[in-house]
Design a protein around this motif. Structure first.
Motif, PDB file in Angstrom:
ATOM      1  N   GLN A  43       6.815  25.764   0.493  1.00  0.00           N
ATOM      2  CA  GLN A  43       5.732  25.962   1.460  1.00  0.00           C
ATOM      3  C   GLN A  43       5.067  24.630   1.778  1.00  0.00           C
ATOM      4  OE1 GLN A  43       2.593  28.454   0.012  1.00  0.00           O
ATOM      5  NE2 GLN A  43       1.552  28.520   1.974  1.00  0.00           N
ATOM      6  N   TYR A  44       4.860  23.815   0.742  1.00  0.00           N
ATOM      7  CA  TYR A  44       4.285  22.484   0.897  1.00  0.00           C
ATOM      8  C   TYR A  44       5.315  21.484   0.397  1.00  0.00           C
ATOM      9  CZ  TYR A  44      -0.057  25.060   1.310  1.00  0.00           C
ATOM     10  OH  TYR A  44      -1.039  25.931   1.707  1.00  0.00           O
ATOM     11  N   LEU A  45       5.580  20.484   1.180  1.00  0.00           N
ATOM     12  CA  LEU A  45       6.591  19.490   0.822  1.00  0.00           C
ATOM     13  C   LEU A  45       5.962  18.108   0.875  1.00  0.00           C
ATOM     14  CD1 LEU A  45       9.591  19.028   0.153  1.00  0.00           C
ATOM     15  CD2 LEU A  45       9.976  18.749   2.617  1.00  0.00           C
ATOM     16  N   ILE A  46       6.044  17.411  -0.220  1.00  0.00           N
ATOM     17  CA  ILE A  46       5.520  16.049  -0.280  1.00  0.00           C
ATOM     18  C   ILE A  46       6.712  15.102  -0.268  1.00  0.00           C
ATOM     19  CG2 ILE A  46       4.220  14.376  -1.642  1.00  0.00           C
ATOM     20  CD1 ILE A  46       2.558  16.780  -2.662  1.00  0.00           C
ATOM     21  N   CYS A  47       6.796  14.329   0.791  1.00  0.00           N
ATOM     22  CA  CYS A  47       7.887  13.381   0.959  1.00  0.00           C
ATOM     23  C   CYS A  47       7.364  11.987   0.624  1.00  0.00           C
ATOM     24  CB  CYS A  47       8.387  13.389   2.403  1.00  0.00           C
ATOM     25  SG  CYS A  47       8.857  15.008   3.013  1.00  0.00           S
ATOM     26  N   SER A  48       8.157  11.241  -0.077  1.00  0.00           N
ATOM     27  CA  SER A  48       7.769   9.857  -0.360  1.00  0.00           C
ATOM     28  C   SER A  48       8.830   8.927   0.194  1.00  0.00           C
ATOM     29  CB  SER A  48       7.590   9.642  -1.871  1.00  0.00           C
ATOM     30  OG  SER A  48       8.776   9.961  -2.556  1.00  0.00           O
ATOM     31  N   HIS A  49       8.407   7.701   0.407  1.00  0.00           N
ATOM     32  CA  HIS A  49       9.320   6.703   0.956  1.00  0.00           C
ATOM     33  C   HIS A  49       8.993   5.358   0.351  1.00  0.00           C
ATOM     34  CE1 HIS A  49      11.052   4.044   4.139  1.00  0.00           C
ATOM     35  NE2 HIS A  49      12.030   4.886   3.931  1.00  0.00           N
ATOM     36  N   LYS A  50      10.015   4.539   0.246  1.00  0.00           N
ATOM     37  CA  LYS A  50       9.782   3.202  -0.295  1.00  0.00           C
ATOM     38  C   LYS A  50       8.674   2.528   0.489  1.00  0.00           C
ATOM     39  CE  LYS A  50      14.503   2.907  -1.730  1.00  0.00           C
ATOM     40  NZ  LYS A  50      15.788   2.896  -1.134  1.00  0.00           N
ATOM     41  N   ASP A  51       7.845   1.866  -0.204  1.00  0.00           N
ATOM     42  CA  ASP A  51       6.656   1.269   0.376  1.00  0.00           C
ATOM     43  C   ASP A  51       6.990   0.150   1.362  1.00  0.00           C
ATOM     44  OD1 ASP A  51       3.669  -0.023  -1.271  1.00  0.00           O
ATOM     45  OD2 ASP A  51       4.113   0.282   0.827  1.00  0.00           O
ATOM     46  N   PRO A  52       6.596   0.304   2.634  1.00  0.00           N
ATOM     47  CA  PRO A  52       6.825  -0.782   3.583  1.00  0.00           C
ATOM     48  C   PRO A  52       6.150  -2.088   3.156  1.00  0.00           C
ATOM     49  CG  PRO A  52       6.276   1.206   4.758  1.00  0.00           C
ATOM     50  CD  PRO A  52       6.060   1.487   3.294  1.00  0.00           C
ATOM     51  N   ASP A  53       5.066  -1.979   2.357  1.00  0.00           N
ATOM     52  CA  ASP A  53       4.443  -3.203   1.846  1.00  0.00           C
ATOM     53  C   ASP A  53       5.426  -4.014   1.017  1.00  0.00           C
ATOM     54  OD1 ASP A  53       2.052  -2.674   3.021  1.00  0.00           O
ATOM     55  OD2 ASP A  53       1.081  -1.946   1.209  1.00  0.00           O
ATOM     56  N   LYS A  54       6.318  -3.309   0.335  1.00  0.00           N
ATOM     57  CA  LYS A  54       7.313  -3.993  -0.501  1.00  0.00           C
ATOM     58  C   LYS A  54       8.201  -4.882   0.368  1.00  0.00           C
ATOM     59  CE  LYS A  54       8.990  -4.253  -4.681  1.00  0.00           C
ATOM     60  NZ  LYS A  54       8.225  -4.859  -5.749  1.00  0.00           N
ATOM     61  N   LEU A  55       8.502  -4.409   1.574  1.00  0.00           N
ATOM     62  CA  LEU A  55       9.273  -5.236   2.501  1.00  0.00           C
ATOM     63  C   LEU A  55       8.542  -6.539   2.787  1.00  0.00           C
ATOM     64  CD1 LEU A  55      10.480  -2.675   5.202  1.00  0.00           C
ATOM     65  CD2 LEU A  55      11.921  -3.976   3.642  1.00  0.00           C
ATOM     66  N   GLY A  56       7.250  -6.426   3.067  1.00  0.00           N
ATOM     67  CA  GLY A  56       6.454  -7.614   3.367  1.00  0.00           C
ATOM     68  C   GLY A  56       6.362  -8.554   2.189  1.00  0.00           C
ATOM     69  N   GLU A  57       6.180  -7.977   1.000  1.00  0.00           N
ATOM     70  CA  GLU A  57       6.082  -8.809  -0.196  1.00  0.00           C
ATOM     71  C   GLU A  57       7.391  -9.523  -0.475  1.00  0.00           C
ATOM     72  OE1 GLU A  57       4.907  -6.210  -3.345  1.00  0.00           O
ATOM     73  OE2 GLU A  57       3.036  -5.688  -2.359  1.00  0.00           O
ATOM     74  N   THR A  58       8.494  -8.825  -0.265  1.00  0.00           N
ATOM     75  CA  THR A  58       9.811  -9.380  -0.588  1.00  0.00           C
ATOM     76  C   THR A  58      10.303 -10.349   0.479  1.00  0.00           C
ATOM     77  OG1 THR A  58      10.361  -7.349  -1.763  1.00  0.00           O
ATOM     78  CG2 THR A  58      12.196  -8.780  -1.156  1.00  0.00           C
ATOM     79  N   TYR A  59      10.177  -9.954   1.744  1.00  0.00           N
ATOM     80  CA  TYR A  59      10.791 -10.728   2.828  1.00  0.00           C
ATOM     81  C   TYR A  59       9.808 -11.551   3.655  1.00  0.00           C
ATOM     82  CZ  TYR A  59      14.818  -7.852   1.717  1.00  0.00           C
ATOM     83  OH  TYR A  59      15.847  -7.248   1.063  1.00  0.00           O
ATOM     84  N   GLN A  60       8.516 -11.391   3.379  1.00  0.00           N
ATOM     85  CA  GLN A  60       7.482 -12.135   4.104  1.00  0.00           C
ATOM     86  C   GLN A  60       7.658 -11.937   5.617  1.00  0.00           C
ATOM     87  OE1 GLN A  60       4.960 -13.693   2.347  1.00  0.00           O
ATOM     88  NE2 GLN A  60       5.912 -12.749   0.585  1.00  0.00           N
ATOM     89  N   GLN A  61       7.667 -12.994   6.381  1.00  0.00           N
ATOM     90  CA  GLN A  61       7.770 -12.899   7.849  1.00  0.00           C
ATOM     91  C   GLN A  61       9.078 -12.263   8.298  1.00  0.00           C
ATOM     92  OE1 GLN A  61       4.573 -13.223   8.772  1.00  0.00           O
ATOM     93  NE2 GLN A  61       5.240 -14.376  10.533  1.00  0.00           N
ATOM     94  N   SER A  62      10.130 -12.431   7.512  1.00  0.00           N
ATOM     95  CA  SER A  62      11.421 -11.851   7.882  1.00  0.00           C
ATOM     96  C   SER A  62      11.388 -10.325   7.879  1.00  0.00           C
ATOM     97  CB  SER A  62      12.516 -12.324   6.918  1.00  0.00           C
ATOM     98  OG  SER A  62      12.633 -13.725   6.968  1.00  0.00           O
TER      99      SER A  62
END
Length: 108
Positions: A43-62
């Protein structure tokens, strides 16, 4: 961070807490990338996804080249959930430090 003031350190702890506190509700948990046309049981579904912040931390401007893909994935999966019969889909962030005042991670 939960209503007792405790901070639950792992995703599994948070999921267990939600299920115990809402035992009268059918709550499921899934990674957003695994949502398909067959995702419709809880009835209720909680979806999670890899944190987009992690992209910024890892790849910076890229990382900028990946954010459009993340936004497209969110749009596709939200549309799929609505098509599957979920009446409401809420997109929220997990920046708990905003609520708790614990600012040790606020530089992300």
């Amino acid at each position: 961070y939960v209503d007792t003031g405790d901070v639950l350190p792992t995703k599994q702890d948070r999921e267990n807490y939600l299920q115990k506190r809402n035992s009268d509700k059918d709550i499921g948990f899934i990674d957003l990338e695994r949502v398909t046309e067959l995702t419709d049981k809880p009835q209720y579904l909680i979806c999670s996804h890899k944190d987009p912040d992690k992209l910024g931390e890892t790849y910076q401007q890229s990382a900028l080249k990946y954010f459009d893909k993340v936004a497209l994935l969110y749009a596709e999966k939200i549309a799929q959930l609505l098509k599957n019969g979920y009446q409401n889909v809420y997109l929220v962030t997990d920046h708990g430090f905003v609520l708790t005042g614990v600012l040790t991670n606020s530089d992300k």
